[in-house]
Structures are given as structure tokens and as C-alpha cells.
Design an enzyme around this catalytic site. Structure first.
Site, PDB file in Angstrom:
ATOM      1  N   GLU A 254      -1.740   9.184  -3.850  1.00  0.00           N
ATOM      2  CA  GLU A 254      -1.796   7.435  -3.694  1.00  0.00           C
ATOM      3  C   GLU A 254      -2.005   6.391  -4.381  1.00  0.00           C
ATOM      4  O   GLU A 254      -2.826   6.409  -5.288  1.00  0.00           O
ATOM      5  CB  GLU A 254      -2.413   7.229  -2.491  1.00  0.00           C
ATOM      6  CG  GLU A 254      -2.398   8.456  -1.120  1.00  0.00           C
ATOM      7  CD  GLU A 254      -1.332   7.678  -0.318  1.00  0.00           C
ATOM      8  OE1 GLU A 254      -0.500   7.296   0.062  1.00  0.00           O
ATOM      9  OE2 GLU A 254      -1.191   8.612   0.778  1.00  0.00           O
ATOM     10  N   CYS A 288      -4.769  -1.874  -2.610  1.00  0.00           N
ATOM     11  CA  CYS A 288      -3.808  -1.062  -3.276  1.00  0.00           C
ATOM     12  C   CYS A 288      -2.625  -1.538  -2.222  1.00  0.00           C
ATOM     13  O   CYS A 288      -0.944  -1.275  -2.505  1.00  0.00           O
ATOM     14  CB  CYS A 288      -3.420   0.870  -3.355  1.00  0.00           C
ATOM     15  SG  CYS A 288      -3.739   1.467  -1.630  1.00  0.00           S
TER      16      CYS A 288
END
Lengths: 499, 499, 499, 499
Positions: A254, A288
Site C-alpha cells: 500500500e 496516502c
């Protein structure tokens, strides 16, 4: 709550907080909070071996029983929600509401995983051969390494750990070197759940690696850690992915995002403004999934930029513990420098910067900045680069095809969204020719995913999926079985082979 | 059918078969069959670019429409079954029944994929926010590189291509340099299907790369080939995996196996013998799922070995086109040498070899060998090494736990099986503490999978899955979407952020 | 705990327990426990109308939010486990361990349903038309009527209610007229959860109908109750099913079973004895899944019967609150009469009865009987009739086919099992030609299902499924949607219709 | 093609077409086409017994093998497409394009079912007990009765038969007494597929019942026909449903619809007009999914009605074999009378009728009518009644909530749609508070479903689902199994019961 109380409430002892070599500072004011003990490289093999031993025992417990441990973890998290949220604020600099929201996400994933522990469904499959049956079953894999970043210091761990545990895997956690305390707090909370769970939880079901990149590398390179789930920068992932592949492990990556929003002419602009501001400046732009690029139809660009400038000017920057603060500190001075550099580059590329200046007045001694809104003439290299700070680049578009092409024209593929009331535009954006990201939303920002969906992205975001949907399969191995209960031995595809 | 007729029936022209630089020989007799044209390294970028262009068009066709092409491919394969099977025999040396069986598997996967084209199911998911809905949709990925090995020169392509095509991806195929003709034949068969399909199939939906490892490397390293499905040796996979990871691609690896069978005291021995012989010597031991290790309970070992020796002695080795032949040639002289080396090593480690000698009498000029049965005192290094020839190592065990530990104690994790009539043994073998392979069977051998299950294995087998179950997800990208159709903008996890 | 304390702990008031017209007695001693207030027929329409109003609100809450209520219900059940278990013992006569087990099952289904609330998955489906997308979504249905029986006075409610609630449906519960107190206790526990849940739970989300068959009939016949889940006798179901069908409702029927066990020659007999005794005499033979027929291979019949006779003779019959009691009272004198009648009929048909006599010594004033073991020469009419008492008919078989035919030759199709160590027998029993029941087990008895699987049966058992797997779909309506986001309007199947 | 040629091409013999007692006429001109042999009531038990015998054999064939028969059926249907389509036109009166479209739908479902035959997926489920495994498997049910209506004389059969066959069930088909020839043609086509399939297809896998309601009743009432799939009127279903329920069978009901379209202010009106006209007048308004109610926003009602009037006036009514005909005959004179009655009632309720008159000029001797557009002041009783003819009632609305309430305020719940470009409206229509129908579309009409989704509806539409998604489960029985492969016998929910 002052931080001493917070730490005490979470069960820290003085010995844990002092006497170590790893200095923990708070981004709020840069002050030292603790000196914790580091894991040495030499410790890692034994830790992995203990995890393997725990695996041998844990995998034999029925999954619903493993789910019970996660249920207890959820209960303990509920009990510790305020304290853990406060520690997130202290160590990662998030505002209080976001710190608590992160803990809520942990609780949610626990609830989800408890149910999932009875739903690790494989398939029964009709065989083409008489007297045969086929099935597909999912089995535990082994120790799961978790590498997490400072910006979600606890939620990412919980996503991985809740699923890894119900799937029958022990966990070895290497948190960000910037946030060891929240990691230690989570370990304590899980230990309390384990204590209540009872004797059939093996020792070493969960272990921590406190330290720097070398410790993480040891985890990444070990053949005895079949799964490595790593959350962080694309740079980190570009090292982890090939290394894990080279030793036949599985990685769940990720990584970065360079997330955009398209604002179409029909958009509900008031809603868009709220969505933009939260996505772009929430967590000081250090998610993110933070919004970094705004692609606005030319017919409404001026109006929207004006509204945003107004909204930005009202944002209070400062100590995240203050109730009114919406923008806390950056994680460190490096981040502040990176922000200033990016803004300079943007200007050099023709951009017009609104805000973005360092804030030093009325704030503690940390690295604070006003969020920046940057009007760009085109999608330049600087725009295409993820800078992990609250900068929002604004560009305009003419046709939807053009907007989608801009949206897709970055190396990352995490999150994306469109604001539109037009169903043709919305559906096109979600279609095979629309956004190329793992997450594509309509009329909500790119950040703030629910745990029920699979979370992750394509391209340089790394391709991993965590949290909901069938992300649990990433933590198990699949076994395809054919059982012949007849007294004959036919071959598939009608092959004959008579000896 | 002589090979000229076979090639003619498949539509080859003289120009295709002569005048190239790539020499094709038949393992049957080592004779040259054709000189085909090679793809040069310089050609590859344009080929990939054309595939990307084809992708832009192909992804917009509805999946059920894409399925229609695969249905037509299935029809064409039915029409060409005999000819293509014969070419497999000619180029890969398989016996006739196995050559036809391989084509049947292609037909099966086409049938399967046609149905699948309407079942590329994502999920609709209840959102935690009012006026919101979540869903997960699967979208085409882009060009899919397929790298295949000589031993399944056509089936592996069809598994990948049938799924890739319905999933919306063009295919670029790099077959084994030993089997370009079967690849060219498949390409022709698909072209016929495309011609019937009509104008909405874009050009360059399927392209071939004929040549060696450098051409394959160019495919592996290209950022514009998001998926690489590679079948072959562990050595090859150990290069491909990290390279694809390094440029953020997705790899589907089907590599080596060192497949074992446990034979328990209660086994139906007659059935076991048939299963063992087919699995160990079928395709001359050159299947990735070939049986290589036999782990027999000590109480029945002598009896079983005697039966196997008797069965082995009756196997006819020779020209695979002969109706009675059960064991055709090895792929080349290198394979024969590797076999002899392995047998020598086994002897040095204490093994007793039955059979295994080169066969030169009554066979054409290829590399033929009698299958070998090798009794081993323990699971030595030679046993743990996959040698891609018809050697079966036989070892004994005492307890089931011991047998399972032996089964798992190799680097590969493809296929495995147990012969037993005892349900406790059978289920233990299939459980979380049983076989660690991707395939685990009961009372059938390790080879001969049906296309309805996911095919592939763990550890050095590479972790990929092809064919049935949800293997199609490996060819698509997942999109998680949240759509807000309300006039409010709540945040997940109850976060508040009021500007 | 005496029953006054139990009731007090559960929050009952004197007014609730006295002054009504509905007399509640305990099967333990036949003594009156309470006089509760009955629902009148005239009340029912208003109750249904309130449920419809609750539905309008409840369906708009996001499913994960609805799941939170069920999570709180699980917490409350944990808190009240001992008290509610004790009340089950008091009102239904179950032994303590079974009373607690029933509450544990309620807790399990709550945990399961919480996870399920984020997994009410529909499908996204590739459309055959360009610019179109298909999906399948599951929506709330409306009020769910639950009709339950005395023998699982609380678990059946929880199975239905936990799922109905997360699916967006209010519940109207008509418990057995013999067990209103446990129903009222459950309602109170749920109310406590609702109180904690907060204001967005509408009033009347859960309502009780206390009374007899006429009240149940009013529920069954109402067009405004789209789902009726009814658990009880086949006779009851034969009325409910057609009535609900006639007014276009959906019924989920869990009716009688005449459950058998096949004991094969290879069976682990000691294990079988334990399984048989628990299944046949647990809950005094008053489970819908109680074992009623034993089909034993002739080679082991004598041995098994001897072991069973020994085991039966050691069973303590008596007050279910005593720690050592394994067999509590029958629900009432009618049950005792039915038992004696069945035994007489069995004798008339050639049966040999062991045990089965009424027990009056050393027990309270309820209807107690020693469990009966009846050897039968064949599967007579009496054997084929479900008598809801602890009678176990024993018959012998020769071939497995014969045993399976006997197993299937009854009108009901709920649960079944085989004890065997032979995998061929086990798998044959589970195959398409094996047991025709909804539940088919190997080496465990027919009763004691886990909540993770779908529970229910075929034929006169009614065909409904509750609890795990996709049983939740029974509580929702399915919507298939095609969305055209293109600017064209193609027709399916290529139909042309140009105006 | 004249009808003699059509019948000949389909393989009819003179003996089949003459000499029977059942007169078949064509709605095109009312002329007698054939006199076919009727099934007598006395024949039915033997037919059912033969189906039961076929079941015993068919269920043992592996499902993928059964799928092969359906694949061959698809091939045969492709071969006979033109002829069968022409016979549909002849016997049901559909225009040529629709006749062919219906056969295409048959072909589609065959392709779908072939793939499905390897995907009759059950589940493997983690048990809560060590050494146990759970699974859910789907098994064949037994003979499947199919009752179909005149308006889809062949497609409905194929939906049911393709799925029933792969699921392991023989079929007994009772077609509409108005369309026996198309049924006989389908039977012949299937026979050809069976002949190619080979010897392992048992006799009597498919049988026809030619005749009236009494024959159908015999099917409905037989305990030996576990599944009855009935398509037709709500009146028919109201008889079938309770009867099947009363004898413990399973019914799949596809009954009437009173399908509406909401046209919102933002709708693409040109697209809406095309969608409306096809949905309302296609198949002369004799689809169960025909559009019968138009709910138009008041701001655009006049404009839309004008456009519709223009479109309606251009529709050619007449012989469906003529290339330009868009509206063929009604099925019979009764339908024409019902249409005239409905129009009179509508006028009495304040409606304004455009068109709707019988057409006698330039058409053959059948029952022809101009489609009717009826402006209604409100949703009266006549509007709420499904009349199976081309009448479209037009009403206006103000708010979307009001429009949805009108849409839902009819007894049926089959299909529905909205035309809007506003995503909020579209999603609201599809949400839990939107349409209450089984099918809900956006920007396409209510008719013309793809076979990939589940087809069917709620309320008086009967609740059944056919065709795609998991509709196949309606043709199988579910078995939940727990297998204990340990040497212990723990009880679920932690119950202890030590004998």
C-alpha cells in the site's frame, strides 16, 4: 489529558519509556517523549523463529475461535479508545477527531473480522469425473510481517492484524521509527485481549520490531515470513516488492497516491468545497489518500478557486490537541522543506501559489505550514510527484475524456473521485475507460475509505488490497482438492493411459 | 498423418515454415521440421505498442461480447482438434492421447470462459453512510504477456488467453523456443475465430513473439505489459518475479513442482499403482505436476514396489505416434543427461535404481529413456531437486505426521496427493496442518487437474493461479467505489471536520 | 438461582408476571410461574402497522449501523447469559448446560450478524451492451414475523432477529404459548441494547405477540408482513406455508425432522455411542434435530445395542437444574402420552423396547420418562412418524445403498449423519445420491449445528434456511438493475425495433 | 418461409401435425395450423414416473458433463434459429426481429449454463470445532415442471431447462395451450442434442405435456415434482403457489407485472421516447415486462406526450412477418375485448385515449389493434390492473418521492425504470427507498432483460428468480455438512454432555 496520563492509562511503565536508545519526539512541539528500547538486528531471527512456532499452534485453532480473540481486541480498543486516540495525536500530530477516527476504524475492522472468521469461504466445485468432488479451501500461511508508516500509526496495523489473526497467522510488526509508542500501546492492548482469551493463544502471536530500516529489511528478506504487508512510500515499496518476490514471499503493498478530484460543471459546489478541503488538508495532507490534484471544468474554475481560497483562509493551523485546530503539524522539518521546495518548483513551472507558508506564530515548536492551493497551467512534473504535505494543485479541463486522461496520467493509482450530478459522467468515470485507480468515488473525496471495501491501488501504489471484500485471501493460501471416492480412476480431459 | 499434412491442415504456408532462422526440431527423432521467422528484440516495442492500442478498443467491448470470441475459438479448436493434437505430439513428443487431451483442455477452458464472461462479478456493498452506496467492479488491465513452456505448448496458452480475452486484455505470447509451431498454429486458429467474430475485434488482439530468452526478457521488463503470466522452471520464475515486481507489474507464476504421493496402509493398491504410473511416467515425467516422490507406509512398501516394478517393466517406450506407446521421448539430449546424472547422484546417496536406462533400440533417433523407479533410504538433496524427467523416488514412512512432513519438506509447493481409504487420514492431509501445496488430492495422482479449479502452487512454485475458480481476477484490476447520492457529506468512522 | 431471582435479574416487574390471563407453568414441576398479559387478536393490526412504520425508518439506516445494534444485543446477551439460560431451563426444562448453550448460540449469531452487516453483498455484473452496467442489490423487505417453538425458545428468535435487523426489517415475534417468559426476557434484553444504540432506532422495531394459534394466524395472513419465519411442527408448517403463499408472502419454514444416523462397520464405536446418546436424549429428545432412527450395519448391531443399553441405563433423569441430570422433563403430559403410545405401536409392529417408562420417583411433579431404545425389525409407520420425545429406533442394514435408501425413506428431510472411517462411504453419503437432508454430517450426530452454516431441511421440513451462509438473503429482496449511461439505446439479444 | 416449410425444417412429421384433438391456430390470421395430439390426464403419472427414473440416472452424471448437453443444445439452436424464430412468429404472432431475439436469448442462456455447469459453487466453511470441517454443497433436486405462457413460448422454457439440466434435473414441460408447436419444436431440437450427446443421457430427460389447465394441475399437485417453475398470469400463480406449498414443493413464480417508467425533468427525451415505444408496444404489449404506466414530471409531460403521439401514429400494425411491421396481432379476440374494456374504463375514470382502436384494414384476419396512449388524471383502479395489451397510461408527478410512491402503489413488482440524467435521482430510484420491483433500470425500458442477471419480481409477481446470478440455486437442494475427522466429539456452543 497530558501525555504522561495518556501513557499511564495505556499501561506503559517507566522502564519502557526510558533507558532505551530510540528517541521518540512529538511532531507537535518536537519535544522528546520517550527513549524506547530498540530491537537489534541480531534479535530478528529468534523473533521470526518464535513466530513460526506460534504459527504451528495458532493455525490449529478453529477460525471462529481465532475470531474470538479479535472480538476481545475490539472490546479492549473500545475501552482504550480515548487514550489511544490521544497518543496518536501526540505521536503522529493528528487532530483529536482524526486520532479518534483512526481508533474507530480499528474497532470497525475488528467487528468485521469477527464475522469474517466464520466466513473464510472456499468453494465446493462439481467435478467433471463421476465419483469425484472438488473443493477449494483457504489455509493459514504463516507469520505475517507488517510494516507501517507514521501517518496511520495504528489503523494500518489493525487492518492487517485483525485479518492475519483470524486467518491463522501470527504477526510481526515493524512500525514507523517515528511512532513506536502507538505500536507499543497496540501491543499492550492486544496482550490484554490475549490474556482474556486464555491458554490456547500461543506465546509470541504478536511481536514488535522497534527500530529503523535495517530491521525492516531483515523481515523483508526472511524466507520464514511468507507474507509482508508494507504501507509507506513508493520508494520503500520499490525495494520491498522485488526482495519479497526474490525469496518467493507474498507482498501486500500500500504505497503512495497522487489522488485527484475531477469537478464537473454540474457538481454541487458547496459539497465539493467541503470534500476538497477535508481531503486536501485533513491530517495535514499526510494521508496516502490525501487529495493532491484538482481537475476542474474551465467553466467553474474561477468560482471554485475563490471558494477554496476563502475556505483555506479560515483554517486554523496549530496544536492538534486544540479543539478548533483543523490542521496540525507536519511530521518533521524535512516535510516542511519538501513542501517549500515543491511550491518553488511549481512556481517555476508557472504555478500560482495561495498559502503554503510555514507557520510559526501561535503554534508550538513543531513544523507547521498553511495548506497551499496552487493553480497550475498544466500537469507538470511537480504535480505528478507525490509530496506528502498539504499542497493542492488546481488545473482546468474542457472535456471529460481529457479530465480522465489527466487523472490517469500519474505513476500512482490509489484513489480518485469526481464531483458531478450527471449520471453519465459519474458512470463513465467508474467504467473501464474511467479512473485507473483502486478507489474511485463519486461526490466524496478520495480519502476516508470504509473498512467494508477492499483498500489499495494500482501501478506504483503497489497493487495490494487490505481491509474488506476478499482482501482476507491475501493472508491465506488456497488449496484446490479433488477427492476420488469411487473405485475407478478416470483421467481429466478424457485422456486414456492403460497400463 | 504425417507432419506435412498436419501442418497443411492447420493452415501453415511454406513461407512460414522455411526461410526463417529459428530451427524447429521434433523430439521424436531430432529431425528438423521447419525454420521459422524469429521476432527480433527491435520488434518488441512496436508489438507492445500495438497491443496497447488493441487494449483501448477491446476493453470497451462488453465482456459477454468478448466471450463470444472465445466461444468461436472453442469451435475452431473442436474443428482442429486432431491436427493440433498431432502437432503437439510432433513438436513436444507427447503420445497421441495426451496430445488430444491437451487440446480438449483448451476446449474446456473456452467453454468455461464463455460462461465466465457474464460472471465477472464484483460486489455491491452496504455503505456505513446514509445516501451512499459502495461497490467493487473488475476492469480490464491491459496487455497480458504469456510465457509458456514446451511441455504444455498449447493448453497453458489457452488457459491464459481465454481468460485474458474475456477480461478485456490483448495477449502477447512468447512460447517456448522449442515449440513455435504449435504456437503459430494456435495463433492461426484464433485468427479464424477473430475473422468470424467480426469488425469489432481490434487488430493485434493477439501477437506472437518467436525467439529466445532475450525476447521474453523484453516482455517481462516492459512497463506497458501490466500482467505477465509465466509458466516454466523455478529458475526462470526467480528472474521474472522480481523484474516484474520492480516495474510494478503483476506476475502469475506457474513454476516447478516436486510432487509427492503418500500411500497409506488402507490404500486401494491397484488403484494407486495406476495412479502412480500415469502420474510418474505420463508425458515422460515432463509435467509440472508429474509425480516425483512416493512416500509409502512401511507396511506396504515392498508390495507396492513389486507391483510398480512389474508395471514399469510393461511400459512401451518409443515413438509417441504409435498407438501402444505410453512413454515418448524426452524433450532433448540435455534432459537425458540430467536424468542419468540424477540417477547417479541417487545411487551415491544410497538409492537403488530400477530402470532409467537410455533406450536406443526400436525407437527413432530422439532421446528416449526407460522410466526410473528409485528406492531411497531418505529424502536426500537429489530427491528434493526437481529433475524434469521420469524418475520416481520411493521412500517409506511410519506415521502420517512424518509422511506429511516429508511431503512438505521441499522448496516447491505445486501438487500432492494421498491414497487412503481412511477418512481421518484423507481429511488430515487436506487440512491446515496437511499438505502445503496448491493442489492436494485424495485417491488420484498429482497431475491431470480439471479446469474448474484454480491451478497453481505455493513456495517456489510461484504462488500464481490460473484456470478456474476466481483465477480470472488475476487478469483484471479491482475498483472500489463509494457513490454519495445524498446532499450531505458525512465522513467515515464518524470523523468530524467542519470548515 | 431460584426462579424469582432469575426473573428479577432479567428485569421483570411484578406487573408483568401477574394479573395476566396467560398462565405459564414450568415443565420441571408443572407449577405456575406467572400469569402474563396476552395479546388480543384486536391488537394485531395496530402492531403490524407500527412495524410497518418502524420499517420505513429502519431501512434507511445503513446496514453497518444496524449491525451495531446487533453488536450491542450480543453484549447484553453476554451480560445476561446465566440468567437467560436459567430461565430457559425453568420454562423449557432444558438442563443447565443446554440452556447456557442455547444462549451461547444467540451470542454467536450476533457476532456473525455484525460482520454480515457489512457483507450483504450483491453483485456487479458485466452487461452485454456497451455503456451499460448491471448490478444486483439486496434491499430490506419489511416486517418479519417470527414464530418459534418451545424447544428452542430463544435461539431461534435470535437467528431470525439478528439477521432480520441487519437486513433492515423490524421483527414481530410470536413465541410458543408455552414459553412467553423467555420471549419477554429477550425483548427486554433487546430493549436495553436499543436504549444504548440511541435515537435512530425507531420505535416498535421489535414487538411481541403473546398468545395462542389465533394470534399467530393473524400474523401469517397479513399482507403487511412480507416474511414469516416459522419453526415448529410439520402440521403447523402445512398451514403456514400455503397461507403465506396465498397472500404472496415469503415463508421460511423450519419444521420437523426424523433424523437418522447410519453406523457403518468401520465406525469408531465409542465415539458413535457418545454421539448417539447426546443426539437422541439431549433436550429429552425434543430437538428438531434429535436423533430418532439408528441404521446400523448388521455386523455390529448387537455390539452397538449393548453399548447403548449400558449408556442409557446410566443416564440420570430428573430436575434439569441438578448438575448431574442429563435428561430433564418432557414439555408436558401430552408428550409423555405420545411417547407411551408410540412405544406401544412399535411393540405392535414387532419392536423390542428398552427403557422408555415414565419416571416418577426422585423427580419433581413434571412429565419425566426414561429415554427409550427400540429395536425394530424394519422401518415401520411408527418409525417414519416423528414423535417429539426421546425414542430411538434401531434397525439394521446390509449394504450402504440400502442404508441410504432407509435414511431417505421418511417424509422429513432435516438432518442426517453417518459414522464411518471409510472415506468412500463418507463421501457417498454426502453426494448427490446420498442423504436427501438439508444437513448431512460425518462422525458427528445430527444435532448441534454451528451458526456458520445454513440451517434447515428439505421435504416436509419445509425448505427454509436460517443462520449462516447466505441465509440472510431470505430476509431481503433482490433488485437487478441495468443502468444505461451511454447516449444510445441498444436492445438485448440484438433485437432491432426502429421507430 | 411459409409455415409448412418452417415446420418441415424443424423436423415435424405430418402425423404430428394432424390427427390430434388439440387445434392450433395462428394469431396472425386465426387460421388453423395443426391438430396436435394431447396428453391426457391419465398419462401424467407415468410421465412423472419416467422423469423420476431419468432423474436417478441424470443426477449421477458430473455437472460439467451435463453442461455438454446444454452446449450441444446451444449449437442446435443456432442451427435452427431462423426456423424456430419463424415458428414463434407464426404461433405467438411476434414480429420477426422479436422472434429471432427470443431464440437468441435461448442461445445466450445455453452459453451461460455451460459455464455455470462448472460453477455450481457451494462453500467450504471454517468450523468452530478442531478437527472438523464444514461445507455446503448443492445437489440435484428431481423432476422440474415448467409451465410457460404464450408470449415467450420458447425463451422461458430454455431459461428453465438449461439450468435444470445442468443442475441434474429432468424437465416436464407444460407449454401454453396456445403454443404447442413451438414446444414440440424445442423438444425436437433438444432431442437432436441428446442424440449427439450419447448414451449416458437417460430416456425421458425431457417430456412434454400438451393440453390445458387440468394437465398443468396434475403437474402442480404431484409430490414427485419437487420444483414447479410457472410463468404466466397472477391468477394462475395464485393457484399454483399455495398448491405447491401444500405438498412441500418449491415453486418459481414469474407472474404479472404492471411496469412503470418515471421520466424525470433531466431525461434525454429522445432516448426516452424510443425506450417507451419499444417497451409499451413491442410484442404488442404482451410481455410480462411491457411498459404499462408512464409517470412523467409535470414540467415535461405535454412535450413528451406530443412526441409519443407522433411516434405512435407512425407505428405500422399488421402481419408480423412483414419486414416493416412493428406491432403484430394480439394473441386472440379475448385480448382485443379486454383492451377495449380497459380503454372504456379508463375513459370513465377521466382518461383521454389516443389510439387503441381495433385495426381491420390491411391486416390478416387476426385480432389487431393500434397501441393506445391514455392520459390519466390519477392512478385509478384500471391503471393498477394489468391488462395484457398495448395500453400505456400516462400520469404526471411533482416530486420524486411522489413518483416512486406511485410506481410502487400496484400489487405487482416485476419491472420498473427511470429516465434521468441526474445521478441523485437515479440512485434514489435504485435504493432501499426506491423501486420495490425485482428489476429496476435507469435509462432503459422495463423490458428486455439480459440473461446474466436474475430475472423476476416481488409481490404478486411471485418472488421467483430465473436466468442469471444465483438463480440456479432454485433448481438444487442445499446440503450443509460437518465432517469430524478428529478422534474427539466436541459439541457446538461449548455444550457439555458427559455420559
Amino acid at each position: 489529558m497530558d501525555h504522561t496520563t495518556v501513557l499511564k492509562n495505556l499501561g506503559f511503565t517507566d522502564a519502557e519509556l526510558t533507558g532505551g536508545t530510540h528517541v521518540v519526539t512529538s511532531p507537535i512541539d518536537g519535544a522528546e517523549v520517550a527513549k524506547v528500547h530498540e530491537t537489534t538486528l541480531a534479535d530478528v531471527p529468534a523473533i521470526i523463529a518464535k513466530s513460526q512456532a506460534a504459527f504451528k499452534a495458532w493455525r490449529t485453532l478453529p477460525a471462529p475461535r481465532r475470531g474470538e480473540l479479535v472480538r476481545l481486541l475490539g472490546e479492549e480498543l473500545r475501552t482504550s479508545k480515548d487514550a489511544l486516540g490521544a497518543l496518536v495525536t501526540l505521536e503522529a500530530g493528528k487532530i483529536t477527531s482524526e486520532g479518534l477516527g483512526e481508533v474507530q476504524e480499528m474497532i470497525d475492522i475488528c467487528d468485521f473480522a469477527v464475522g469474517q472468521s466464520r466466513q473464510l469461504y472456499g468453494l465446493t466445485i462439481a467435478s467433471e469425473r463421476p465419483g469425484h468432488k472438488m473443493s477449494e479451501t483457504w489455509h493459514p500461511m504463516g507469520p505475517c510481517g507488517v510494516i507501517s508508516a507514521f501517518n496511520f500509526p495504528v489503523a494500518v496495523w489493525s487492518w492487517n492484524t485483525a485479518l492475519a489473526l483470524i486467518c491463522g497467522n501470527p504477526v510481526i510488526w515493524k512500525p514507523s521509527e517515528k511512532t513506536p509508542l502507538t505500536a507499543m500501546a497496540c501491543a499492550k492492548i492486544l496482550e490484554r485481549a490475549i490474556a482474556r482469551f486464555g491458554a490456547d493463544a500461543p506465546d509470541d502471536l504478536h511481536q514488535l520490531l522497534i527500530g529503523g530500516a535495517d530491521i525492516g529489511a531483515a523481515l523483508v528478506e526472511s524466507k520464514d515470513v511468507p507474507i509482508v504487508s508494507a504501507t509507506g512510500s513508493t520508494r520503500m515499496g520499490s525495494i520491498v516488492g522485488p526482495k519479497v518476490a526474490a525469496r518467493w514471499g507474498r507482498s501486500i503493498l500500500e504505497l503512495g497516491g497522487n489522488n485527484a478530484m475531477i469537478v464537473a460543471p454540474s457538481a454541487d459546489l458547496e459539497m465539493a468545497v467541503r470534500g476538497i478541503v477535508f481531503s486536501a488538508v485533513g491530517t495535514a495532507g499526510q494521508r496516502c489518500t490525501s487529495l493532491r490534484r484538482l481537475i476542474v471544468h474551465k467553466s467553474i474554475k474561477s468560482e471554485l478557486v475563490e471558494k477554496l481560497k476563502a475556505a483555506y483562509s479560515s483554517l486554523s493551523v496549530g496544536d492538534p490537541r486544540n479543539k478548533n485546530t483543523l490542521v496540525g503539524p507536519l511530521i518533521d522539518e524535512d516535510a516542511l522543506s519538501a513542501m517549500q521546495n515543491a511550491l518553488e518548483n511549481a512556481i517555476a513551472e508557472g504555478g500560482t501559489v495561495h498559502g503554503g507558508e510555514p507557520v510559526t506564530q501561535g503554534v508550538p515548536a513543531g513544523a507547521y505550514a498553511a495548506p497551499a492551493l496552487v493553480e497550475m497551467p498544466s500537469q507538470s512534473d511537480t504535480v505528478k510527484t507525490e509530496t506528502f504535505v498539504p499542497i493542492l494543485y488546481v488545473m482546468e479541463y474542457d472535456t471529460l475524456d481529457e479530465a480522465i486522461a489527466m487523472q490517469n496520467d500519474v505513476p500512482q493509482g490509489l484513489s480518485s473521485c469526481i464531483f458531478t450530478l450527471n449520471m453519465r459522467e459519474a458512470e463513465t468515470f467508474l467504467s473501464a475507460t474511467g479512473s485507473d485507480c483502486g478507489i474511485a468515488n463519486v461526490n466524496i473525496g478520495p480519502s476516508g475509505a470504509e473498512i467494508g471495501g477492499a483498500f489499495g491501488g494500482e501501478k506504483e501504489t503497489g497493487g495490494g488490497r487490505e481491509s474488506g471484500s476478499d482482501a482476507w485471501k491475501g493472508y491465506m493460501r488456497r488449496q484446490t482438492s479433488t477427492v476420488n471416492y469411487s473405485a475407478k480412476l478416470p483421467l481429466a480431459q478424457g485422456v486414456s493411459f492403460d497400463i
